[in-house]
Every structure is written in structure tokens, then in C-alpha cells.
Design a protein around this motif. Structure first.
Motif, short mmCIF file in Angstrom:
data_model
loop_
_atom_site.label_atom_id
_atom_site.label_comp_id
_atom_site.label_asym_id
_atom_site.label_seq_id
_atom_site.Cartn_x
_atom_site.Cartn_y
_atom_site.Cartn_z
N LEU A 1 -7.69 -40.39 20.08
CA LEU A 1 -7.14 -39.48 19.48
C LEU A 1 -7.20 -38.43 20.28
CD1 LEU A 1 -6.16 -37.82 17.27
CD2 LEU A 1 -9.14 -36.76 17.13
N PRO B 1 1.11 -39.54 21.75
CA PRO B 1 0.65 -38.69 20.19
C PRO B 1 -0.08 -37.95 20.05
CG PRO B 1 0.22 -40.90 20.07
CD PRO B 1 0.50 -40.82 21.33
N THR B 2 -0.05 -36.14 19.83
CA THR B 2 -1.02 -35.54 19.37
C THR B 2 -1.33 -35.05 18.38
OG1 THR B 2 -0.13 -33.65 20.09
CG2 THR B 2 -0.65 -35.30 22.48
N VAL B 3 -2.98 -34.55 17.72
CA VAL B 3 -2.64 -33.79 17.13
C VAL B 3 -2.92 -32.49 17.55
CG1 VAL B 3 -5.04 -34.28 17.01
CG2 VAL B 3 -4.85 -33.99 14.52
N GLY B 4 -2.26 -31.42 16.49
CA GLY B 4 -2.55 -29.68 17.26
C GLY B 4 -3.89 -28.70 15.85
N VAL B 5 -4.19 -28.29 16.68
CA VAL B 5 -5.19 -27.08 16.41
C VAL B 5 -5.38 -26.20 16.59
CG1 VAL B 5 -7.22 -28.48 15.91
CG2 VAL B 5 -7.04 -27.48 18.41
N LEU C 1 -11.38 -30.64 11.52
CA LEU C 1 -10.70 -32.40 12.17
C LEU C 1 -11.49 -33.00 12.95
CD1 LEU C 1 -8.78 -33.42 12.91
CD2 LEU C 1 -8.47 -32.62 15.50
N ARG D 1 -6.57 -34.20 6.92
CA ARG D 1 -6.16 -32.95 6.77
C ARG D 1 -5.44 -32.95 5.03
NH1 ARG D 1 -4.03 -31.15 12.54
NH2 ARG D 1 -5.80 -30.61 13.01
N LEU E 1 1.76 -45.37 16.34
CA LEU E 1 2.70 -44.50 17.66
C LEU E 1 3.20 -43.71 16.21
CD1 LEU E 1 3.51 -43.01 19.74
CD2 LEU E 1 5.05 -44.29 20.11
N ALA F 1 -3.13 -36.43 11.50
CA ALA F 1 -2.75 -37.99 12.49
C ALA F 1 -1.83 -37.49 14.23
CB ALA F 1 -2.40 -38.71 11.92
N PRO F 2 -2.55 -38.37 14.78
CA PRO F 2 -1.36 -37.40 16.25
C PRO F 2 -0.40 -37.66 15.85
CG PRO F 2 -3.55 -39.61 16.97
CD PRO F 2 -3.51 -38.92 15.60
N THR F 3 0.55 -37.70 16.90
CA THR F 3 2.14 -37.48 16.59
C THR F 3 2.62 -37.12 17.95
OG1 THR F 3 2.69 -35.05 16.00
CG2 THR F 3 2.54 -36.96 13.78
N VAL F 4 3.68 -37.55 18.00
CA VAL F 4 4.98 -37.23 18.76
C VAL F 4 6.04 -37.23 18.08
CG1 VAL F 4 5.80 -39.71 19.32
CG2 VAL F 4 5.07 -37.74 21.32
#
Lengths: 334, 334
Positions: free
Chosen positions: A77, A90-94, A121, B47, B77, B89-92
Motif C-alpha cells: 500500500l 496507485p496511492t491512497v491519500g490522507v 486508515l 473507508r 491496480l 484503496a490505493p488508486t492511480v
């Protein structure tokens, strides 16, 4: 199940001449966290225009973490803790934005909010164990600032707790930068004790806020946490303790950091240490630079090595890393 | 190596009464893509405040995709193609924003830019094979708009090519909505032939733009692509062909879609079809609703089932899905 979390961000502190080797020069260093994230996620660069190497060509520790991942297969992650350049990972934002130069008055205004979001999170991730790593050039300098803001003694054993990605640690430069940081902000050394959000906001960086918040949240919900890294993860451990979270915690670092910095602070923080030697010192390729004191750690390398050791594949890490480094080419669009 | 790509986004078209069962009601449907992404990534909600189910409680097809992932272990992805609610979830990102109601004049202004960014991303992903799925409530209606804009015959065999997440396909409603969409925009049916970006922008949705762009880019760089889904992925295939990309392409769908819609268009688009039956029809639990014509497909379910079949684990999918559904509880912070 173990998940590897990469907390990736930037601070303009890294633009200061001679402060970091996490990138070939100041203009390229700002791409390193975005590239590290792609490397761990894909084993290739996807959007990053540059392969992350030190000025002398030492490969990024993210390649080591990826090599372990290709053997052991853990999930990942990436948390965006203030990336300044696009990443294909892919990233998750905070809610974190890139940190400004710590010598400014309020360099990380997004830190308290990011801390809270990261804590939530961390609390909600379903994993049994997290291995948390960081990628932020200039991060050992802001870690020094944070430790001092918390009132932690940073040179207890004559050796600094602060490591460096350079063979010669520019400690005097870091001290001058942190002195200027305290002067610019409305905070004195020790004044942020038990108020960790103030430390990261005024003399820290967004990655430390997110690592600490995420770790605190994970521990609170019963998830085990291994902090994979050196000085910066030690600063994160201090932040977690100053947030009042007392659960067991492990710092997993490399033998290269352990040779450079005093990690005895970990014990004061009630934090176990696990030091792993990937054996790069016996090689005659680019990885030997690690044994010469370059890079040393980063992108969760120490944590990944501990995972490799537990899985009995530590011996395969060096060759795996070199394979990855050799296949890397920056991708260009369109 | 196979990677599963979930293209997740929203269109306000889904707010139209009676148009979609991808969520318990219109206010909850907007959370479905964010929740589906978490489900496939983590097997839990992180979330999202609501478990994605149909109005009658039929579980989301994302649970099926996750069940396959837990058996087969493919990488994922998630591409943010216009999510309207936070996801853990991580997203691009590819620059897509939530689509507005297709009955507006210019509902998806970000579609052409997202198409280009997704194409570059697809070209630079290092994988051998992608399985591409979608999650966007209301998406079959915008797929109908896109097919008609391209000039594709949507009812060649007396049976519509357009499927539905509802047991009774509200085809008349969809036709009225699409008629209004063409009236509102500066586009006539057939006018977007060979100009696929116009179709997605004026009568489509951001997810179709991103699926098509990503697929085109992946095919161009020699990556195999399996489109996992029904009507919407068929519309994406049409977009890819109208973009001038002629490489082999497979549509992998469920037996429930195949029973509901005419997939013979796939052959016209030089697109192989692979239909998989997960056997939910023999069950007496919530999954039996699939055999009654609910949900049918989505979140790459058809593609995931094909992967499960190749791996010889198709028989384990139903029980795995039910396990996941039963452990789901929405997470709340802090």
C-alpha cells in the motif's frame, strides 16, 4: 497476513545543497519517492522520468524492497504523504501536501490533518501485520528536527542517532538547518513533547506525520507494526510514543544504518530492534556502495530484509536487487 | 504475469430512478465504486461507509472478484476514473472527474484527457496480460449512448446488447435517457464513428473513456487484454476498434449476462468471447439472486471467473464469495 506500506512524500528541505543522496541532484531528487513507489509496486518505472540513483550511481533501496517482494509476495500500500511529482503507482491519500523547507515558519501545515487521516486508515486496515517504510529525500534532517522538538537526546552515546544517505554524514549542515528551523517557527526544542503533531508541522515533514499516525492507528486496533528503516523510523517511533501509544513496536533496519548511527534510542522508546545484513559488502557490483556507506536504508529496506530473513530467502536478495536495477529504464509518454 | 485492473468511477446518470441496482438506493450507489475498490484490494471495507448490495440485498460482484483473488493471488491496480466518494484503496489518477448526467450538454469534459493519460499508462504497465473490469453504477445506460454514438447497431438480433443490474432491464427508460442525451449534446447517433473520444465525452461516462484508453495503450505495447464484463466492456471494445486498434481482444463475461444480452456484437468487433458460469444458480443463499438476474456482472467478475477457470479453482468461487460477503462490515472513523 503482512502488508508493506510505503509512505512516500517530499520536503523542499531536500533542495539544500549537500543534504541528501536520494537522487542524482536536487532537481532529480524530487522524483525519487514517485519512482520508488513505482519500483516497489511494479518492479519497473511507469511514469517516473528518471531512475532513482545517488550522485555516484548507487541504486535506490526501493530495488531491494522490490527484490524481497518478488520472492516473498507480500501485498503493498503506497500512501501519498506529499508527493510532488506524478507516480504511476496507485496511492491512497490522507490530505498531505509536499513539505516546504523546514527553515520556513510553518513548513507542513497539512501535517496534523494527515496525521489524523493516517491514524484512521491505520486503524481500519484489515491486516495482521504492517511493515512501514518511507521515501522522502532530506528526511533525516527533518527527523533530527522532530526528535529535538520532542526533547529527545539525539547524541546520547557520542554518536548521533541521525544517519545519512551520504557516506560522510553532513551533520553540521543538518544542525544548522534545524537551528534555523526552530528560529523560523514558533517552537523551541523540547516544546513539542507529548504534542507530536506540532513537531511534524513546524520542524518536520509530511512523511513523518503519516508514518506516525498510521502506526499509532494500526497499533491501537491490534495490528502489529514493524517500522522498516533507520533514523526517520526512529523519529516516527518517538512520535508514536509521544502520542501516548505504548504497544510493542519493532524497528527493523540495515547493518549499514546500525554501523553509522546510534540506534540505542530505540530501547529508550521501548522499541525492539532487528538489524539485518544483506551481505552487499562481499560484492563487486553497484550494491557494494551500500557497504561503503551510501544510501544505507530507505523505502522500507530494513523491514523488507527482515521479512526476507523470516522467509529464509535473505541470500537471494542481492542478486534479485541487481536484476531489478539492470532492467530499469525510465518510461516516457505518450 | 496477469494484473487485474479495476476502472472505478461515477456518473450522475445513476441518480435517475430505476436505472441501476448497483447500490441499495441513489444516495448509496455513489459509494459503490469506492467500496468495490476496497473490497477487491483488501477483502474488507476501509473507508466506505456502506456495504455495496442491490436494493434486494444481492451482494456486489466485487466480492466474486475478491474471492478469485484470494485463491489465485493476482496483482491489482485501481484506476480512479471519476470516483465521487473517498476510497481506502490505493488508486492511480488519469485526470478523470465524476461524470455528470448524460442528459446535460457536455457531461464528461475530462474524458478526452483521461483517455490519453490512460492510454499512456496502459502502454507503460510492465505486465504480460491485463484483465480489465469496471465499476460504475448507471454504466449500461452510458454504454448504450456510446454504442449509438459510434453507429453500432444495438439490437441486431432482436435482443438488446445492453444488459442491466436489474432482473427486469429498464430498456425503455435507458432509451429515453439516451435520446435526451443526444438532444442535449451537439452529437448525433453515428456521428462519433472513428472519433471515440467524442462518444465518451458527450453521451458516455469517464469509466468507458479510461477502460478504452488503457486497453488501447496496453494492446499497442504488446500486452494481452481481457475485458472482464458485459455491455460496458463491449462498448469499450467498440471504442478501442474505433480508435483504430485492431489487436486481438477477449471479452470475458458471466453466463448471467450472456442469458440477458446479445453478445454477438463481440464477433463484429473481432473480439473473442469467453463465458463462465460460477454455478450460483444451484445455491440457496444470497448468491442465487445472480441466477435470478440480479447484478449479473461488474467489477471484472467475468474476467476474474475466467482467471479462476484457467487456474482450476472455479468450484471454490461461490463459497469464497459468500465468506467475504459474510465478513463485511462498513468501517467508520475515527
Amino acid at each position: 497476513m503482512t502488508r508493506f506500506v510505503l509512505v512516500a512524500g517530499t520536503t523542499e528541505t531536500a533542495r539544500i545543497d549537500g543534504i541528501s543522496a536520494a537522487g542524482a541532484d536536487a532537481d532529480l531528487r524530487v522524483h525519487t519517492p514517485s519512482a520508488d513507489a513505482e519500483l516497489i509496486e511494479f518492479g519497473h518505472l511507469v511514469r517516473a522520468p528518471v531512475v532513482p540513483v545517488s550522485p555516484t550511481g548507487c541504486p535506490t533501496p526501493a530495488a531491494v524492497t522490490r527484490a524481497v517482494r518478488e520472492r516473498v509476495g507480500f501485498e503493498t500500500l503506497v500512501v501519498d504523504a506529499g508527493l510532488a511529482k506524478p507516480t504511476g503507482a496507485p496511492t491512497v491519500g490522507v490530505g498531505a501536501k509536499p513539505g516546504r523547507d523546514v527553515r520556513e515558519a510553518d513548513p507542513v501545515p497539512t501535517a496534523p490533518g494527515a496525521w489524523v487521516a493516517a491514524r484512521t486508515l491505520g486503524r481500519n486496515l484489515p491486516d495482521d501485520e504492517l511493515v512501514v517504510g518511507e521515501t522522502i529525500p532530506g528526511g533525516t534532517t527533518t527527523a533530527l528536527g522532530v526528535l529535538r522538538a520532542l526533547g529527545v537526546d539525539t547524541a546520547s552515546a557520542g554518536k548521533s542517532v541521525v544517519s545519512s544517505s551520504l557516506p560522510e554524514n553532513p551533520l553540521e549542515l543538518k544542525e544548522r538547518v534545524i537551528e534555523a528551523a526552530f528560529e523560523a517557527s514558533d517552537l523551541a526544542p523540547g516544546e513539542a513533547a507529548y504534542r507530536p503533531e506540532l513537531a511534524v508541522r513546524f520542524v518536520g515533514d509530511p512523511v513523518l506525520a503519516v508514518v506516525a499516525g498510521l502506526t499509532a492507528g494500526a497499533l491501537e486496533s491490534g495490528t502489529d507494526v514493524i517500522l522498516g528503516g533507520g533514523t526517520q523510523l526512529l523519529a516516527a517511533a518517538a512520535l508514536v510514543r509521544h502520542a501516548g501509544v505504548a504497544d510493542p513496536l519493532t524497528l527493523a533496519s540495515t547493518s549499514y544504518v546500525a554501523a553509522d548511527a546510534d540506534l540505542s534510542l530505540a530501547a529508550d522508546l521501548d522499541c525492539e530492534t532487528a538489524i539485518t545484513d544483506p551481505g552487499f559488502g562481499t560484492r563487486d557490483d553497484a550494491l557494494a556502495r551500500y557497504a561503503d556507506g551510501e544510501a544505507k536504508e530507505g523505502a522500507g529496506m530494513g523491514g523488507a530484509l527482515l521479512v526476507a530473513e523470516r522467509a529464509g530467502t535473505l541470500d537471494a536478495v542481492a542478486d534479485g536487487t541487481l536484476d531489478i536495477v539492470e532492467r530499469l529504464t525510465p518510461r516516457h509518454g505518450p
